[in-house]
Structures are given as C-alpha cells and as structure tokens.
Write an enzyme that holds these catalytic residues in place. Structure first.
Site, PDB file in Angstrom:
ATOM      1  N   TYR A 162       0.828  -1.207   0.000  1.00  0.00           N
ATOM      2  CA  TYR A 162       0.000   0.000   0.000  1.00  0.00           C
ATOM      3  C   TYR A 162       0.865   1.260   0.000  1.00  0.00           C
ATOM      4  CZ  TYR A 162      -3.704   3.292   0.711  1.00  0.00           C
ATOM      5  OH  TYR A 162      -4.565   4.336   0.528  1.00  0.00           O
ATOM      6  N   LYS A 206       0.211   7.975 -23.312  1.00  0.00           N
ATOM      7  CA  LYS A 206       0.757   8.187 -24.659  1.00  0.00           C
ATOM      8  C   LYS A 206       2.219   7.744 -24.646  1.00  0.00           C
ATOM      9  CE  LYS A 206      -2.878  11.136 -24.392  1.00  0.00           C
ATOM     10  NZ  LYS A 206      -3.741  11.193 -23.199  1.00  0.00           N
ATOM     11  N   HIS A 215     -18.821  16.342 -27.478  1.00  0.00           N
ATOM     12  CA  HIS A 215     -18.508  15.306 -28.473  1.00  0.00           C
ATOM     13  C   HIS A 215     -18.563  13.887 -27.931  1.00  0.00           C
ATOM     14  CE1 HIS A 215     -14.922  16.736 -26.510  1.00  0.00           C
ATOM     15  NE2 HIS A 215     -14.265  15.650 -26.852  1.00  0.00           N
TER      16      HIS A 215
HETATM   17  N1  F0G Z   1      -3.211  16.517 -22.312  1.00  0.00           N
HETATM   18  C1  F0G Z   1      -3.129  16.168 -23.606  1.00  0.00           C
HETATM   19  C2  F0G Z   1      -2.301  16.981 -24.548  1.00  0.00           C
HETATM   20  C3  F0G Z   1      -3.833  15.054 -24.070  1.00  0.00           C
HETATM   21  O1  F0G Z   1      -3.760  14.729 -25.357  1.00  0.00           O
HETATM   22  C4  F0G Z   1      -4.613  14.302 -23.150  1.00  0.00           C
HETATM   23  C5  F0G Z   1      -5.368  13.149 -23.599  1.00  0.00           C
HETATM   24  C6  F0G Z   1      -4.647  14.713 -21.814  1.00  0.00           C
HETATM   25  C7  F0G Z   1      -3.919  15.821 -21.424  1.00  0.00           C
HETATM   26  C8  F0G Z   1      -5.445  13.975 -20.776  1.00  0.00           C
HETATM   27  O2  F0G Z   1      -4.834  12.780 -20.451  1.00  0.00           O
HETATM   28  O3  F0G Z   1      -6.462  11.040 -21.166  1.00  0.00           O
HETATM   29  O4  F0G Z   1      -4.608  10.531 -19.556  1.00  0.00           O
HETATM   30  O5  F0G Z   1      -6.542  11.901 -18.848  1.00  0.00           O
HETATM   31  N2  F0G Z   1      -5.565  12.881 -24.806  1.00  0.00           N
HETATM   32  C9  F0G Z   1      -6.238  11.736 -25.365  1.00  0.00           C
HETATM   33  C10 F0G Z   1      -6.388  11.943 -26.841  1.00  0.00           C
HETATM   34  C11 F0G Z   1      -7.473  11.307 -24.667  1.00  0.00           C
HETATM   35  O6  F0G Z   1      -7.074  11.121 -27.483  1.00  0.00           O
HETATM   36  O7  F0G Z   1      -5.792  12.868 -27.404  1.00  0.00           O
HETATM   37  P1  F0G Z   1      -5.671  11.491 -19.993  1.00  0.00           P
END
Ligand code: F0G
Length: 455
Positions: free
Chosen positions: A68, A254, A446
């Site tokens: 934990y 990502k 969306h």
């Molecule tokens: N910032 C950027 C530049 C992003 O592209 C995303 C997510 C987030 C923050 C949020 O992160 O999804 O881990 O909570 N982008 C995805 C997309 C969902 O499809 O571009 P997360």
C-alpha cells in the site's frame, strides 16, 4: 524505415459487412464514441492507452510490488521519472486529467486565467471546473494548415507578453504549454519557444508548466527540425525541455507506452505538499496515486523505451508515409505531418457541407461506413458554439478529422488500407451526407452527442 521490434502477441480485429456497419453506427447515434470495439476494423480514435507493450514491460510487470505504501515499484518509477524530468517532487496519478484536477485545484484560483498554446479538451474543462478561464494563444503560423513551418505548435510570444503586460496580466495564474500541440495538428513546440516562454513567465513571476503527454515525440521533432538540437539525443532534449518549466502534468497513456498512468512533476515544496494532500484524499496514497505496482513497473520501462531514437524515427516515418499516401489521394492534411496523428482537412474535401452540417463528423462517419475505421472529429461539432437547441452559432476555425495512431499497434499495411478507403471517398465526396444533432450534453459535447444524417 524499419521499426526496431517484431510482433509477438496479436489481437484479432473485426470485419463487419457494410450493412452491419450501417446498423452499428446508426444505433451508436452516429457517434463513434458509442461504438463497441468489436464493431471496428481499424481504431484511430485515440493514441491514448492504446499502444502495445513490450516483452520487457510485461516481464518487469511481474515485479509489481503492490504494497500500500512505499512499494519498490514506486521507487523504480519515481527514479525513472525524476531522472528524465529533473523535478524533485513527483506525484503519480492514474491518468493525465486526474493530474490536471489535482494541480489546478491547488495552483489556480477562481477568476484567474490559464494561458496555453492550446488546451486539450479535458485540460480546458479542468481549468473551468476550478473557476478559472482557459485562454489559447497559438502562434500565427498555426492558422495556415498548409504551411510547412516546422514549429506550428508554438505559443504566440507577442500575444502572451501583451496579455501579461495588459490589464488582465495580474489575473494570469499559470502558463501551460502542450507538447506536442494535440489540439492543433500534433505540431511540435520548439526549444526556443519553450525557453522564451519560460523567461517571460519568470520575469512576471508566473508558474510555467508543461502538459507533456507527448514529450518524446516533441523531442524527436525538435531533433529533426531545430538545427541546434540535431546532435542531441531525444531523451536529453526532453530533459532540457522539462528543465525550462516549473513543473509538469503528464498523461503517460501516450509516451509512457502503457494503458494507464500519469504524474505531476514539481519543484515547489509547498505546492507539492498541497497537491499531495489532495492526491491522497482523491487518487490514492502518494506512492501509488491510483496505479497498481505492475502499472508503475510497465511505465518505468516504457519511459526507457519511448526515447529510443530508432523507435521514434520509425514511428515518425510511418505517420509521414501515411500522410503522403492520403495527400496523393487528394485529401489534404495539416502540414507538416506530426507523429501521433494526422488531421484531415474535411472542410476542404467536403465543400458541399456547411459547418452546421458537420463535415468533419460526416467524413468520420463515412470512414466507418466504408471501412470500419473509427476516428475523431475536431471541428464545429467538437469546438463550435451552439445555442440551447443545438444550432451552431459560431463554427470552429477548421473542420478537421483526427486519425490518431496507436503506438506499435498497426503496420504500414493497416495504414495503407485507411489511405485507400479515404482515396475512395475523395473520388466522389458529394455522396457524403451532412448530420444534425439530436441530443447533446452541456459540457464535453462530443463524447455523448447523438446525431442523425440529413437526407
Ligand atoms: N493533455 C493532452 C495533450 C492530451 O492529449 C490528453 C489526452 C490529456 C492531457 C489527458 O490525459 O487522457 O490521460 O486523462 N488525450 C487523449 C487523446 C485522450 O485522445 O488525445 P488522460
């Protein structure tokens, strides 16, 4: 360009008949977010959490320590993130938007302004949820979709300086740079722009943070396009970029090459203490932050793999090749091609549809109807201002469709298939019909909107 891996585990994909696809998209309310994954042949909805892990990541996942507090996996993750970013304080979170919420609720006050090159949609929403106002100041070059300027992700420094020196200057509570600029064509931010923004913020004593979800891809494009960084390895470029900022919020879904994860990186001890208290109450104890030990292990290894120049070069080449095939077929994409996604200029391909008929959305639906391909609209359906009857009042600046490319998942053959389906649409674009909204939620429209085709 040969990818530096071969495939060991595979997952079947679905091939539906044209009639099955027609029924599937209709019962999804013509919203690709409502489709089931087993109704999709090629899924380009997002590059987030959709990548393939490596054998090394799966091997270290077995070392996941699920204690934990104080798990060994946490220290391995923290050390990797700490050495990559240089920040003394790291807080793990289950995904990027959780980090945004924790950070903004401790850094921004109601009535303040958060300035960005472009806020991502959840980032925009999280700024608003704490009562602050998001302001986007993209550079002027970003407005020309066709220009091949190398750093169209940059912030407009003159506009930022003007804002900081103007009557609202005192209200700016944060400058947040999104690298790469996902909202504007996956365009990178140059190191020169990061450095100048950092200096400007320091002079005005305003915190400067990075939204660094695609830090490695930004670093690769800097390596390729900014002459001073030609001889620097992507990891070193990324570390230098983090060095310009006071902290960061990062979705690791990502460039963490994993299905979940994220972190907040900080230099300020007091801000860290405030965020940590919030994190413990809402996400989990500060050595796991909502993640399992095996996730922390996969992430630590993913962060090693993602900065491999060979991997980044092959991924960039694959996206660029797909862009070329699409452009050759007569469909324009935002230039120059970035890495994690291609942005189709649907407004130009479908001039018979007005913004109120959602050409980007129409093209996305057609890609599904014709090829089982799922993607996301980035046009007036997503960004336009609407009245309470869902009538478009102010269209988005562009009618785009994003084809996001998951990491290490699709081969060039899959991407050729997508280009071929698009080429077919481009031969007779007038057969693509417009859409109208049937119902829509009050925010982040969306995701849950339902539509129907215009006859
Ligand atoms: N910032 C950027 C530049 C992003 O592209 C995303 C997510 C987030 C923050 C949020 O992160 O999804 O881990 O909570 N982008 C995805 C997309 C969902 O499809 O571009 P997360």
């Amino acid at each position: 360009m040969l990818p530096p891996y071969r495939i060991k585990v595979v997952e079947p994909i679905a091939f539906l008949s044209a009639e099955q696809r027609r029924m599937a998209i209709a019962s999804a309310g013509y919203n690709p977010f409502n489709l089931r994954a087993d109704q999709i042949t090629i899924d380009l909805l997002s590059d987030s959490g959709t990548g393939a892990t490596s054998d090394a990541q799966e091997a270290v996942a077995a070392l996941g320590d699920e204690s934990y507090a104080g798990a060994r996996s946490w220290f391995r993750f923290r050390d990797q993130v700490g050495s990559l970013t240089g920040y003394p304080f790291i807080l793990p979170v289950h995904q990027g938007r959780a980090g945004e919420r924790v950070l903004f609720s401790n850094l921004l006050k109601p009535g303040q302004i958060c300035v960005s090159n472009t806020h991502f949609d959840t980032t925009h929403a999280n700024v608003e949820l704490v009562g602050a106002r998001p302001v986007d100041l993209p550079c002027a070059e970003a407005a020309d979709l066709d220009s091949s300027e190398p750093f169209k992700g940059n912030i407009d420094l003159d506009a930022l300086e003007h804002l900081l020196d103007g009557p609202d200057g005192g209200k700016v509570g944060l400058v947040l740079m999104t690298i790469t600029n996902n909202g504007l064509g996956a365009q990178p931010v140059s190191m020169a722009n990061l450095k100048a923004t950092s200096e400007l913020c320091r002079r005005h004593r305003i915190p400067f943070f990075l939204d660094a979800a695609r830090f490695a891809e930004n670093a690769w494009l800097v390596h390729e396009r900014e002459p001073a960084y030609r001889d620097m390895a992507p990891r070193q470029i990324a570390t230098t970029a983090f060095g310009y900022a006071d902290g960061c919020v990062v979705s690791l879904k990502k460039d963490g090459l994993s299905a979940v994860g994220g972190f907040i990186g900080l230099r300020d001890e007091q801000l860290h203490a405030a965020c940590e208290a919030n994190l413990i109450a809402t996400e989990g104890f500060s050595t796991y932050g909502g993640l399992a030990g095996h996730d922390l292990e996969r992430l630590a290894q993913g962060l090693r793999e993602v900065v491999d120049p060979w991997y980044l070069q092959a991924r960039a080449a694959s996206t660029a090749r797909m862009a070329q095939l699409i452009n050759d077929a007569g469909v324009d994409t935002v230039q120059p091609a970035g890495i994690h996604a291609l942005y189709l200029n649907a407004g130009r391909l479908l001039p018979h549809l007005s913004p109120a008929q959602f050409p980007g959305h129409a093209l996305g639906c057609q890609l599904y109807l014709d090829g089982g391909i799922r993607c996301a609209e980035l046009g007036s359906l997503y960004l336009g201002a609407m009245d309470e009857n869902h009538q478009l009042v102010t269209p988005a600046p562009f009618e785009l469709v994003r084809l996001a490319i998951p990491r290490r998942v699709y081969t060039d053959t899959h991407l050729e298939y997508v280009a071929a389906i698009l080429a077919d649409i481009a031969k007779d674009p007038e057969r693509v019909s417009g859409y109208r909204i049937v119902s829509a939620p009050p925010i982040l429209r969306h995701f849950k909107v339902r539509l129907e085709p215009l006859t």
